[in-house]
Each structure stands twice: as structure tokens, then as C-alpha cells.
Write a protein that holds these residues in place. Structure first.
Motif, PDB file in Angstrom:
ATOM      1  N   PHE A  99      25.973 -99.479 -48.297  1.00 17.43           N
ATOM      2  CA  PHE A  99      27.125-100.871 -47.915  1.00 17.43           C
ATOM      3  C   PHE A  99      28.292 -98.886 -47.587  1.00 17.43           C
ATOM      4  N   ARG A 100      28.178 -98.162 -47.812  1.00 21.35           N
ATOM      5  CA  ARG A 100      29.732 -97.285 -47.882  1.00 21.35           C
ATOM      6  C   ARG A 100      28.820 -96.469 -46.460  1.00 21.35           C
ATOM      7  N   GLN A 101      27.800 -96.586 -46.511  1.00 26.42           N
ATOM      8  CA  GLN A 101      27.045 -95.162 -45.742  1.00 26.42           C
ATOM      9  C   GLN A 101      27.430 -96.671 -43.798  1.00 26.42           C
ATOM     10  N   CYS A 102      27.072 -97.495 -44.173  1.00 25.13           N
ATOM     11  CA  CYS A 102      26.667 -98.534 -43.166  1.00 25.13           C
ATOM     12  C   CYS A 102      28.230 -99.083 -42.706  1.00 25.13           C
ATOM     13  N   SER A 103      29.367 -98.862 -43.203  1.00 29.64           N
ATOM     14  CA  SER A 103      30.417 -99.570 -42.954  1.00 29.64           C
ATOM     15  C   SER A 103      31.200 -98.377 -42.477  1.00 29.64           C
ATOM     16  N   GLY A 104      30.541 -96.897 -42.996  1.00 25.50           N
ATOM     17  CA  GLY A 104      31.197 -95.735 -42.321  1.00 25.50           C
ATOM     18  C   GLY A 104      30.941 -95.195 -41.188  1.00 25.50           C
ATOM     19  N   SER A 105      29.564 -96.009 -40.920  1.00 27.20           N
ATOM     20  CA  SER A 105      29.303 -95.598 -39.084  1.00 27.20           C
ATOM     21  C   SER A 105      29.848 -96.657 -37.844  1.00 27.20           C
ATOM     22  N   SER A 106      29.541 -96.478 -37.278  1.00 26.87           N
ATOM     23  CA  SER A 106      30.232 -97.325 -36.335  1.00 26.87           C
ATOM     24  C   SER A 106      28.814 -97.314 -34.555  1.00 26.87           C
TER      25      SER A 106
END
Length: 106
Positions: A99-106
Motif C-alpha cells: 500500500f505504501r509503494q502504490c501510494s508513493g507512485s503516481s
């Protein structure tokens, strides 16, 4: 997420994340009520009983961490067999990392 067209779009447009317990694809879905999470468990993982147990474990880890995911994201999770033996807190940490990795990407 239930429609195969939704899954296909996330596979095609999403960003891939690979971890020890699952591979996942995450894509931004603006204008969609979310977050949305789908699961795919291929027959290669085992019979229906095994696949359902894998899905239940991952689904519960996702449910406990879903508040950490931005509502504009859609994710498809492809669990690996290791999910069956994984300690549940470790599985939760892996979902949180996703979830952190997904939210960090755009």
C-alpha cells in the motif's frame, strides 16, 4: 472488483509490485469509489480449498490495512503459495508495504 475488464485494465495500465508472498498490480482510478482490491488465484496454487484459504488470509490482511490505502487506487493481488505458511503479522506488513509503494507512485 469483479469484472474481468477491470482486472485486465489494471494488469495493462498498473505498476507491478513483486514481494515474497504475492505479486500485485496497482493503478490509479480517479472518479471511482475506492479503494478497490481484487484477487486472482490460479489453479496452479492447488485445489479450491487451498486457493480459498490463501484468498481468505490475504483478504483479511488487506481488510485490516485498507484504511492506509488512498481511495483512488485499484489493486489486483496474485498470492503465492508461501501465503499458507506465512506468519500473519508478516503478511500484514507485506500488505502495508504494498500500500505504501502504490501510494508513493503516481
Amino acid at each position: 472488483m469483479l469484472r474481468s475488464a477491470d482486472f485486465r485494465r489494471i494488469y495493462d495500465e498498473g505498476r507491478k509490485y513483486a514481494g515474497p508472498y504475492f505479486a500485485a498490480f496497482c493503478a490509479r482510478d480517479e472518479g471511482v469509489e475506492g479503494p478497490r482490491v481484487g484477487f486472482t488465484t490460479p489453479r496452479a496454487l492447488g485445489k479450491a480449498v487451498v486457493r480459498n484459504r490463501i484468498k481468505r488470509r490475504v483478504r483479511e490482511a488487506v481488510r485490516l490495512r485498507l484504511d492506509q490505502l488512498n481511495p483512488e487506487w485499484s489493486i489486483v493481488i496474485n498470492p503465492r503459495r508461501k501465503v499458507l505458511e506465512a506468519p500473519f503479522p508478516e503478511l500484514e506488513r507485506e500488505v502495508e508495504r504494498l500500500f505504501r509503494q502504490c501510494s508513493g507512485s503516481s
